[in-house]
Design an enzyme around this catalytic site. Structure first.
Site, short mmCIF file in Angstrom:
data_model
loop_
_atom_site.label_atom_id
_atom_site.label_comp_id
_atom_site.label_asym_id
_atom_site.label_seq_id
_atom_site.Cartn_x
_atom_site.Cartn_y
_atom_site.Cartn_z
N SER A 161 0.85 -1.19 0.00
CA SER A 161 0.00 0.00 0.00
C SER A 161 0.88 1.24 0.00
O SER A 161 2.02 1.20 0.48
CB SER A 161 -0.89 0.01 1.25
N TYR A 187 -0.35 -0.02 10.49
CA TYR A 187 -0.68 -0.49 9.15
C TYR A 187 0.48 -0.21 8.20
O TYR A 187 0.90 -1.09 7.43
CB TYR A 187 -1.95 0.20 8.64
#
Length: 320
Positions: A161, A187
């Site tokens: 990501s 994350y």
């Protein structure tokens, strides 16, 4: 990286998985897609099945997996779509999945993940995002190494990501034992780990014919954002300023994964990071595109691999 030439393709941000795989024959190939019953996992699996691959959906929810497998069969004409249970946060589940796999594996798409969740820990005390997004996939890939090597020319696709820009792997406190927990930092750290895995897996396994690459799929509204409010998503988009990318459809979001899994342009290429169906350049300060240098750092990649091996080695035989 296996060479210094940047990979540029005819496709871009609006390309779909079906367009990227068009003309490619995957007959006789076997593929696993983790998280294959939701979001871009469905469209990744659909594109691979549509090209003739035998696809296994590795999912937590078997019923959702069966519904997805039936839908893929109806839309592609390929009924050879299997479903198997896999909970990446549970190392016993990973071990069970690996033990149940037989024969070669040509494509492993590490797609499943959890995003920006509240602080949760596994029974071992591992931070849940790192445990799921990295350690679960690490155990899966290393457990399936023999199957990947047996395939000849196998590919691993690690769905990372742009959030990897938010944090390197903080080796001194990976699991937030000392520092204050922040969902996006956790994350981001796990997504950096996905890229570092691709770097080191390629270094270690290229001689076995196995390459691994990582990617940012783009912004897609899926169940991945179940812990993130609409207001938070819009705030994050606003931070990107006028250059904020448009939302992609799931079919567009799956395109880069499918490119890495199937394109002849990637033969023998590994340890790289892609976005919008092209190899990314290095991130420039103040932007959210490209790849952060720390995510491709070979020393950090080697260190993460060893930390991961050591972490999993603390499990008892019963826990596996």
């Amino acid at each position: 990286m296996t060479s210094t030439t940047r990979i540029v393709t005819p496709w871009g941000a609006e390309s779909t998985a079906a367009e990227v795989v068009s003309g490619i024959d995957l007959s006789g190939r076997r593929a696993i897609v983790t998280g294959g019953a939701s979001g871009i996992g469905i469209e990744t699996a659909r594109a691979l099945a549509g090209a003739g691959a035998r696809v296994t959906l590795a999912v937590r929810d078997l019923e959702a997996g069966r519904r997805t497998a039936e839908d893929i069969g109806l839309t592609t004409g390929n009924k050879d779509v299997a479903v198997a249970r896999l909970d990446l946060s549970d190392q016993a589940s990973v071990a069970s999945f690996v033990a149940g796999w037989d024969g070669p594996l040509h494509i492993l798409v590490n797609n499943a993940g959890v995003m920006a969740s509240p602080l949760m820990r596994t029974p071992q005390g591992w931070e849940m995002q790192f445990a799921t997004n990295h350690l679960g996939h690490f155990a899966l890939a290393t457990g399936l190494h023999g199957a990947l090597a047996a395939a000849g020319g196998a590919r691993i696709v690690a769905v990372s990501s742009s959030a990897h820009h938010r944090s390197p792997v903080v080796f001194d406190d990976i699991h937030f034992a000392e520092r204050e927990y922040e969902p996006w930092a956790a994350y981001g750290q796990s997504k950096t780990a996905n890229v570092l895995f691709a770097v080191e897996a390629t270094r270690r396994w290229a001689s076995d014919g196995i390459t691994a690459n990582a990617l940012h799929p783009g912004g897609i509204r899926t169940n991945l954002q179940r812990y993130v409010t609409d207001e938070e998503l819009e705030r994050l988009r606003a931070q990107s300023g006028p250059a904020a990318p448009n939302w992609k459809t799931p079919e567009q979001g799956a395109a880069t994964s499918v490119l890495l899994a199937t394109s002849p342009l990637l033969d023998g290429v590994g340890g790289r990071y892609f976005e919008d169906c092209n190899e990314a350049e290095f991130n420039q300060p103040g932007t959210r595109t490209g790849v952060s240098a720390y995510a491709l750092d070979p020393e950090a990649a080697q260190r993460l691999w060893q930390v991961s091996v050591d972490t999993l080695a603390t499990l008892s035989t019963k826990e596996r």
